[in-house]
Motif scaffolding. Structure first.
Motif, PDB file in Angstrom:
ATOM      1  N   VAL A  35       0.849  -1.201   0.000  1.00 45.15           N
ATOM      2  CA  VAL A  35       0.000   0.000   0.000  1.00 45.15           C
ATOM      3  C   VAL A  35       0.884   1.250   0.000  1.00 45.15           C
ATOM      4  O   VAL A  35       2.056   1.191   0.397  1.00 45.15           O
ATOM      5  CB  VAL A  35      -0.957   0.021   1.208  1.00 45.15           C
ATOM      6  CG1 VAL A  35      -1.896  -1.177   1.154  1.00 45.15           C
ATOM      7  CG2 VAL A  35      -0.180   0.035   2.527  1.00 45.15           C
ATOM      8  N   SER A  59      -1.800  -0.457   6.273  1.00 43.27           N
ATOM      9  CA  SER A  59      -2.526  -1.643   5.792  1.00 43.27           C
ATOM     10  C   SER A  59      -3.329  -2.322   6.892  1.00 43.27           C
ATOM     11  O   SER A  59      -4.300  -3.033   6.617  1.00 43.27           O
ATOM     12  CB  SER A  59      -1.553  -2.635   5.172  1.00 43.27           C
ATOM     13  OG  SER A  59      -0.671  -3.167   6.149  1.00 43.27           O
ATOM     14  N   ILE A  63      -6.869  -1.355   6.652  1.00 37.20           N
ATOM     15  CA  ILE A  63      -7.593  -2.065   5.593  1.00 37.20           C
ATOM     16  C   ILE A  63      -8.166  -3.368   6.137  1.00 37.20           C
ATOM     17  O   ILE A  63      -9.332  -3.701   5.907  1.00 37.20           O
ATOM     18  CB  ILE A  63      -6.659  -2.316   4.390  1.00 37.20           C
ATOM     19  CG1 ILE A  63      -6.348  -0.999   3.685  1.00 37.20           C
ATOM     20  CG2 ILE A  63      -7.273  -3.333   3.410  1.00 37.20           C
ATOM     21  CD1 ILE A  63      -5.313  -1.109   2.585  1.00 37.20           C
ATOM     22  N   LYS A  74       2.473  -2.289   5.997  1.00 35.04           N
ATOM     23  CA  LYS A  74       2.880  -1.995   4.619  1.00 35.04           C
ATOM     24  C   LYS A  74       2.153  -2.847   3.586  1.00 35.04           C
ATOM     25  O   LYS A  74       2.065  -2.469   2.412  1.00 35.04           O
ATOM     26  CB  LYS A  74       4.389  -2.210   4.466  1.00 35.04           C
ATOM     27  CG  LYS A  74       5.237  -1.316   5.353  1.00 35.04           C
ATOM     28  CD  LYS A  74       6.713  -1.674   5.241  1.00 35.04           C
ATOM     29  CE  LYS A  74       7.555  -0.819   6.180  1.00 35.04           C
ATOM     30  NZ  LYS A  74       8.994  -1.202   6.104  1.00 35.04           N
ATOM     31  N   VAL A  75       1.698  -4.016   3.994  1.00 40.37           N
ATOM     32  CA  VAL A  75       0.989  -4.895   3.066  1.00 40.37           C
ATOM     33  C   VAL A  75      -0.272  -5.437   3.729  1.00 40.37           C
ATOM     34  O   VAL A  75      -0.367  -5.510   4.958  1.00 40.37           O
ATOM     35  CB  VAL A  75       1.856  -6.097   2.587  1.00 40.37           C
ATOM     36  CG1 VAL A  75       3.210  -5.632   2.066  1.00 40.37           C
ATOM     37  CG2 VAL A  75       2.012  -7.154   3.663  1.00 40.37           C
ATOM     38  N   PHE A  76      -1.245  -5.798   2.909  1.00 38.76           N
ATOM     39  CA  PHE A  76      -2.324  -6.681   3.346  1.00 38.76           C
ATOM     40  C   PHE A  76      -2.291  -7.882   2.411  1.00 38.76           C
ATOM     41  O   PHE A  76      -1.804  -7.802   1.282  1.00 38.76           O
ATOM     42  CB  PHE A  76      -3.685  -5.977   3.342  1.00 38.76           C
ATOM     43  CG  PHE A  76      -4.199  -5.583   1.985  1.00 38.76           C
ATOM     44  CD1 PHE A  76      -5.040  -6.424   1.261  1.00 38.76           C
ATOM     45  CD2 PHE A  76      -3.854  -4.352   1.419  1.00 38.76           C
ATOM     46  CE1 PHE A  76      -5.525  -6.059   0.012  1.00 38.76           C
ATOM     47  CE2 PHE A  76      -4.328  -3.973   0.172  1.00 38.76           C
ATOM     48  CZ  PHE A  76      -5.174  -4.834  -0.537  1.00 38.76           C
TER      49      PHE A  76
END
Length: 401
Positions: free
Chosen positions: A313, A319, A322, A344-346
């Motif tokens: 993201v 993230s 989210i 930083k990520v999903f």
């Protein structure tokens, strides 16, 4: 009744535990039985024979431990190695990190090869280490086939080629927890000595069975391995295999019936068809991510996973929000970013007994969530990209032709 109620079904898109198909749930809905009666050993015999098929082995010996993947890790290590043995182990994400931690706590001499998260195992360094190891001090190579924290799949065939090229006798131990039964895995062809998986991943069962498969070479190594093991000792199982009763302690009867039903579903679809379905789901998800204007955490196409996609993201979005919004507003479960990629990520899991229309529902939900958190996504863009691919690639359902 759900502990925290929401209407409709929870859309479970974490990379494990995964959706459990109704036939498996029904198969497990039964009372306890005496595992020493003739029925359970007879069923266990067929389970052990059929489990070998998902590893693609004719020579391996499987073990069904009442445990998780973590217990299966420990079984693989302690039955084949002795304290102080040198292991080369690849650190590429959270789950390879946890396995390395276990290896170190079990007092092995762990030679860690670390890569940036989002990259695969550095096999050039492995080549250098094997070439330099003239006295064969390396006793095992430990590698995670599919790292679910970053959505990276490693090339096991290349690892085997390197071992063969240098004529190195090290054992090859593979974590296949989120790959076996979903991503191409060939135990015999790739010379894997110990492979393992967990029931809550591609088999689409509840957590509770750690499945380990050992090659003849691994079984031979277990005879001289000095690591302490009790609960996970292969020799105890082998004694009961010879007796025809199979169990050194009480198994979960319900999970055994569930495993029987899960394997039957996989074989009815066809293992190669199951793997092809996961390939479609993975490709469709990656196309959606691209259409959203976002990037995959996995840095090269050769490492793309067909069971989980880790989505990066922009820096102005956390993230974790989210994932929270998905559950709170849309009854959608997505995977969190872990450790180095937290916030930083999903992660979108596309693993197990799952079809294309279910995935499209997830992708539609992700688009709304991205809009919620302030990302300028065009609603329908990812779904459209996935649909365009899937419409041209979904085969007819064989049983309905």
């Amino acid at each position: 009744m759900d502990y925290v109620y929401a209407p409709g079904k929870n859309h479970l898109f974490v990379p494990g535990p995964v959706n459990i198909p109704e036939p498996v749930i029904r198969a497990m809905n039964r009372n306890n039985e005496d595992y020493r009666s003739p029925a359970i050993p007879a069923m266990t015999k067929t389970l052990l024979e059929d489990v070998k098929k998902i590893f693609k082995t004719t020579t391996g010996t499987p073990f069904l431990f009442p445990t998780t993947g973590t217990g299966a890790w420990e079984s693989a290590l302690t039955n084949t190695l002795s304290p102080g043995d040198r292991i080369v182990s690849f650190l590429i994400g959270q789950f390879s990190l946890l396995w390395i931690d276990q290896q170190q706590r079990l007092k092995f001499n762990v030679d860690v090869v670390e890569s940036e998260w989002g990259q695969g195992a550095n096999l050039d360094i492995l080549s250098e280490k094997l070439a330099a190891d003239h006295s064969h001090t390396i006793k095992a190579i430990c590698i995670v086939h599919n790292e679910t924290a970053t959505g990276v799949t490693n090339n096991l065939a290349t690892v085997r080629k390197l071992l063969d090229h240098y004529r190195h006798p090290a054992l090859l131990l593979v974590d296949g927890v989120s790959s076996i039964c979903a991503i191409d895995f060939r135990m015999d062809e790739w010379g894997v000595d110990v492979a393992l998986t967990g029931s809550q991943k591609a088999l689409s069962l509840p957590t509770g069975i750690g499945i380990v498969c050992a090659s003849p070479k691994a079984l031979e190594a277990s005879k001289s391995a000095k690591s302490v093991r009790v609960f996970f000792d292969w020799s105890d199982y082998l004694k009961f295999y010879k007796l025809g009763t199979y169990w050194p302690y009480t198994p979960s009867i319900q999970l055994l019936y569930g495993l029987r039903a899960a394997l039957d579903l996989i074989f009815e679809e066809g293992l190669d068809n199951v793997i092809a379905r996961h390939s479609r789901l993975g490709t469709a998800t990656r196309l959606a991510v691209e259409a959203w204007g976002l990037k995959n955490c996995t840095q090269k196409e050769e490492w793309h996973s067909d069971t989980v996609t880790a989505v990066l993201v922009p820096p102005y979005i956390d993230s974790t929000e989210i994932v929270k919004r998905a559950w709170k507003r849309y009854n959608l479960s997505l995977g969190l970013g872990l450790n180095k990629v937290a916030g930083k990520v999903f992660r979108i899991g596309h693993l197990g007994n799952l079809n294309e229309l279910q995935l499209l529902g997830c992708l539609a939900g992700v688009e709304m969530i991205l809009k919620d958190v302030g990302y300028p996504v065009k609603l329908g863009s990812g779904v459209a990209a996935a649909c365009a691919y899937l419409q041209n690639n979904i085969p007819m359902i064989p049983s309905r032709i």
